[in-house]
Design a protein around this motif. Structure first.
Motif, PDB file in Angstrom:
ATOM      1  N   LYS A  77      -4.393  -1.658  -8.199  1.00  0.00           N
ATOM      2  CA  LYS A  77      -5.399  -0.632  -8.472  1.00  0.00           C
ATOM      3  C   LYS A  77      -5.118   0.610  -7.633  1.00  0.00           C
ATOM      4  CE  LYS A  77      -9.138  -3.847  -9.685  1.00  0.00           C
ATOM      5  NZ  LYS A  77     -10.534  -4.269  -9.407  1.00  0.00           N
ATOM      6  N   THR A  78      -5.643   1.749  -8.117  1.00  0.00           N
ATOM      7  CA  THR A  78      -5.526   3.016  -7.401  1.00  0.00           C
ATOM      8  C   THR A  78      -6.926   3.500  -7.039  1.00  0.00           C
ATOM      9  OG1 THR A  78      -3.502   3.599  -8.605  1.00  0.00           O
ATOM     10  CG2 THR A  78      -4.687   5.382  -7.511  1.00  0.00           C
ATOM     11  N   TYR A  79      -7.095   3.961  -5.800  1.00  0.00           N
ATOM     12  CA  TYR A  79      -8.397   4.406  -5.301  1.00  0.00           C
ATOM     13  C   TYR A  79      -8.282   5.810  -4.725  1.00  0.00           C
ATOM     14  CZ  TYR A  79      -9.257  -0.664  -5.305  1.00  0.00           C
ATOM     15  OH  TYR A  79      -9.369  -1.989  -5.654  1.00  0.00           O
ATOM     16  N   PRO A 116      -0.918   5.853   8.405  1.00  0.00           N
ATOM     17  CA  PRO A 116      -1.257   7.179   7.878  1.00  0.00           C
ATOM     18  C   PRO A 116      -0.965   7.294   6.383  1.00  0.00           C
ATOM     19  CG  PRO A 116       0.832   7.251   9.039  1.00  0.00           C
ATOM     20  CD  PRO A 116       0.270   5.875   9.276  1.00  0.00           C
ATOM     21  N   ALA A 117      -1.644   8.255   5.747  1.00  0.00           N
ATOM     22  CA  ALA A 117      -1.400   8.527   4.334  1.00  0.00           C
ATOM     23  C   ALA A 117      -0.203   9.466   4.222  1.00  0.00           C
ATOM     24  CB  ALA A 117      -2.644   9.136   3.693  1.00  0.00           C
ATOM     25  N   ASP A 118       0.984   8.932   4.431  1.00  0.00           N
ATOM     26  CA  ASP A 118       2.207   9.733   4.477  1.00  0.00           C
ATOM     27  C   ASP A 118       3.063   9.597   3.222  1.00  0.00           C
ATOM     28  OD1 ASP A 118       3.034   7.134   4.800  1.00  0.00           O
ATOM     29  OD2 ASP A 118       3.754   7.392   6.861  1.00  0.00           O
ATOM     30  N   GLY A 119       2.544   8.928   2.207  1.00  0.00           N
ATOM     31  CA  GLY A 119       3.279   8.781   0.960  1.00  0.00           C
ATOM     32  C   GLY A 119       4.314   7.680   0.959  1.00  0.00           C
ATOM     33  N   LEU A 120       4.487   7.005   2.093  1.00  0.00           N
ATOM     34  CA  LEU A 120       5.467   5.926   2.187  1.00  0.00           C
ATOM     35  C   LEU A 120       4.843   4.595   1.775  1.00  0.00           C
ATOM     36  CD1 LEU A 120       7.157   6.798   5.615  1.00  0.00           C
ATOM     37  CD2 LEU A 120       7.963   7.366   3.303  1.00  0.00           C
ATOM     38  N   PRO A 121       5.623   3.724   1.152  1.00  0.00           N
ATOM     39  CA  PRO A 121       5.091   2.393   0.816  1.00  0.00           C
ATOM     40  C   PRO A 121       5.108   1.490   2.044  1.00  0.00           C
ATOM     41  CG  PRO A 121       7.351   2.588   0.053  1.00  0.00           C
ATOM     42  CD  PRO A 121       6.985   3.931   0.625  1.00  0.00           C
ATOM     43  N   LEU A 174      -4.621   6.264  -3.166  1.00  0.00           N
ATOM     44  CA  LEU A 174      -4.092   5.039  -2.567  1.00  0.00           C
ATOM     45  C   LEU A 174      -3.865   3.975  -3.629  1.00  0.00           C
ATOM     46  CD1 LEU A 174      -5.138   3.446   0.768  1.00  0.00           C
ATOM     47  CD2 LEU A 174      -4.990   2.018  -1.264  1.00  0.00           C
ATOM     48  N   GLU A 175      -2.638   3.488  -3.698  1.00  0.00           N
ATOM     49  CA  GLU A 175      -2.292   2.380  -4.581  1.00  0.00           C
ATOM     50  C   GLU A 175      -2.289   1.087  -3.761  1.00  0.00           C
ATOM     51  OE1 GLU A 175       1.151   2.946  -7.232  1.00  0.00           O
ATOM     52  OE2 GLU A 175       1.211   4.997  -6.434  1.00  0.00           O
ATOM     53  N   LEU A 176      -3.053   0.115  -4.201  1.00  0.00           N
ATOM     54  CA  LEU A 176      -3.136  -1.169  -3.504  1.00  0.00           C
ATOM     55  C   LEU A 176      -2.733  -2.284  -4.454  1.00  0.00           C
ATOM     56  CD1 LEU A 176      -4.004  -3.080  -1.204  1.00  0.00           C
ATOM     57  CD2 LEU A 176      -6.348  -2.968  -2.129  1.00  0.00           C
ATOM     58  N   THR A 177      -1.724  -3.033  -4.056  1.00  0.00           N
ATOM     59  CA  THR A 177      -1.293  -4.216  -4.799  1.00  0.00           C
ATOM     60  C   THR A 177      -1.548  -5.429  -3.939  1.00  0.00           C
ATOM     61  OG1 THR A 177       0.455  -2.961  -5.917  1.00  0.00           O
ATOM     62  CG2 THR A 177       0.613  -5.367  -5.971  1.00  0.00           C
ATOM     63  N   GLN A 178      -2.439  -6.293  -4.379  1.00  0.00           N
ATOM     64  CA  GLN A 178      -2.717  -7.520  -3.634  1.00  0.00           C
ATOM     65  C   GLN A 178      -1.778  -8.627  -4.104  1.00  0.00           C
ATOM     66  OE1 GLN A 178      -6.815  -8.596  -2.581  1.00  0.00           O
ATOM     67  NE2 GLN A 178      -7.533  -6.839  -3.787  1.00  0.00           N
ATOM     68  N   LEU A 179      -1.326  -9.442  -3.152  1.00  0.00           N
ATOM     69  CA  LEU A 179      -0.357 -10.508  -3.415  1.00  0.00           C
ATOM     70  C   LEU A 179      -0.931 -11.858  -3.014  1.00  0.00           C
ATOM     71  CD1 LEU A 179       2.726  -8.720  -1.799  1.00  0.00           C
ATOM     72  CD2 LEU A 179       2.035  -8.612  -4.199  1.00  0.00           C
ATOM     73  N   ASP A 180      -0.419 -12.916  -3.645  1.00  0.00           N
ATOM     74  CA  ASP A 180      -0.766 -14.254  -3.175  1.00  0.00           C
ATOM     75  C   ASP A 180       0.183 -14.644  -2.050  1.00  0.00           C
ATOM     76  OD1 ASP A 180       1.632 -15.039  -4.337  1.00  0.00           O
ATOM     77  OD2 ASP A 180       0.703 -16.028  -6.050  1.00  0.00           O
ATOM     78  N   SER A 181       0.018 -15.846  -1.499  1.00  0.00           N
ATOM     79  CA  SER A 181       0.814 -16.254  -0.332  1.00  0.00           C
ATOM     80  C   SER A 181       2.295 -16.428  -0.643  1.00  0.00           C
ATOM     81  CB  SER A 181       0.255 -17.555   0.252  1.00  0.00           C
ATOM     82  OG  SER A 181       0.253 -18.586  -0.726  1.00  0.00           O
ATOM     83  N   VAL A 233       0.844  -1.194   0.000  1.00  0.00           N
ATOM     84  CA  VAL A 233       0.000   0.000   0.000  1.00  0.00           C
ATOM     85  C   VAL A 233       0.880   1.245   0.000  1.00  0.00           C
ATOM     86  CG1 VAL A 233      -1.733   1.325   1.264  1.00  0.00           C
ATOM     87  CG2 VAL A 233      -1.884  -1.165   1.214  1.00  0.00           C
ATOM     88  N   ARG A 234       0.521   2.212  -0.851  1.00  0.00           N
ATOM     89  CA  ARG A 234       1.124   3.548  -0.807  1.00  0.00           C
ATOM     90  C   ARG A 234      -0.012   4.560  -0.913  1.00  0.00           C
ATOM     91  NH1 ARG A 234       6.167   5.984  -2.473  1.00  0.00           N
ATOM     92  NH2 ARG A 234       6.849   4.021  -3.414  1.00  0.00           N
TER      93      ARG A 234
END
Length: 233
Positions: A124-126, A212-217, A109-116, A95-96
């Motif tokens: 996706k970006t929201y 927090p939404a601090d721009g860090l990944p 917000l960029e969300l990258t979902q991963l498998d195990s 998440v970033r």
């Protein structure tokens, strides 16, 4: 619901050690109870086979020593497996989130979902209202004996939302809620009411990683007890 199984060379070594321990345990039990057969001819000329148990000092001491070694090996293996299960956290997402300039309390917000295994499933970006983000999901915590077999807690990401730093705004302002992977999907009802789950499942509950939404990944992991965020290096 993803149910990871811990693998790798160390897991293979533990399974082999457990197999050796079981084999030694069975061998020690057989050694302590095994007897020998005496054959003779009775007064009527019939062949008689008489089985006698041997409990000589050497046999008993050897069997007891083998039994101790087997139990010690199984104990060490179970402890190592429990430790591996507690420390083997699974990557879930990345998440970033960055506050949008000129739009207070709004983040991209960029969300990258991963498998195990850490491979990308989706990216996706929201647009999310708030000052911090919450990545929520369901956790199925298995019984300790299943963790000893290398089976990790099951998990499923179900919801992405925002939260305001100001409690008053959090109570009165609108919130963004994004449903992920079909949502809860009657998870709690099926888990709690299913008769099959009681011997295997210790607990089933919701959990969230918050940052927090601090721009860090951030890398999101799931432990045996829940989700947690960790700043990416």
């Amino acid at each position: 619901m993803m149910i990871p199984v811990i693998s790798g060379w160390f897991q293979l070594v533990l399974w082999l050690a457990a197999a050796v321990g079981v084999a030694l345990l069975l061998s020690s039990i057989v050694g302590l109870t095994r007897g020998h057969t005496v054959r003779f001819i009775d007064e009527h000329g019939r062949h008689v086979h008489l089985r006698r148990r041997q409990l000589g000092a050497k046999r008993v001491s050897g069997g007891v020593l083998l039994l101790i070694v087997a139990l010690a090996l199984l104990w060490v293996t179970s402890m190592a497996q429990s430790y591996l299960g507690l420390t083997a956290d699974i990557p879930v997402a990345q998440v970033r989130a960055t506050q949008i300039e000129g739009m207070p309390h709004m983040m991209s917000l960029e969300l990258t979902q991963l498998d195990s295994s850490g491979h990308e499933l989706s990216h996706k970006t929201y647009l999310v209202k708030g000052d911090r983000w919450l990545l929520q999901g369901n956790i199925m915590k298995f019984a300790p004996w299943m963790n000893m077999l290398g089976i990790h807690s099951g998990y499923k990401l179900t919801r992405l939302s925002g939260q305001y730093d100001d409690p008053n705004m959090d109570s009165n302002e609108k919130h963004t809620v994004v449903v992920l992977n079909g949502g809860d999907d009657d998870f709690f009802k099926r888990t709690y009411k299913a008769a099959w789950s009681s011997p295997f499942v210790d607990a089933a509950y919701g959990n969230a990683a918050i940052a927090p939404a601090d721009g860090l990944p951030y890398n999101i992991f799931v432990s045996q007890t829940g989700f947690y965020p960790k700043p990416a290096k």
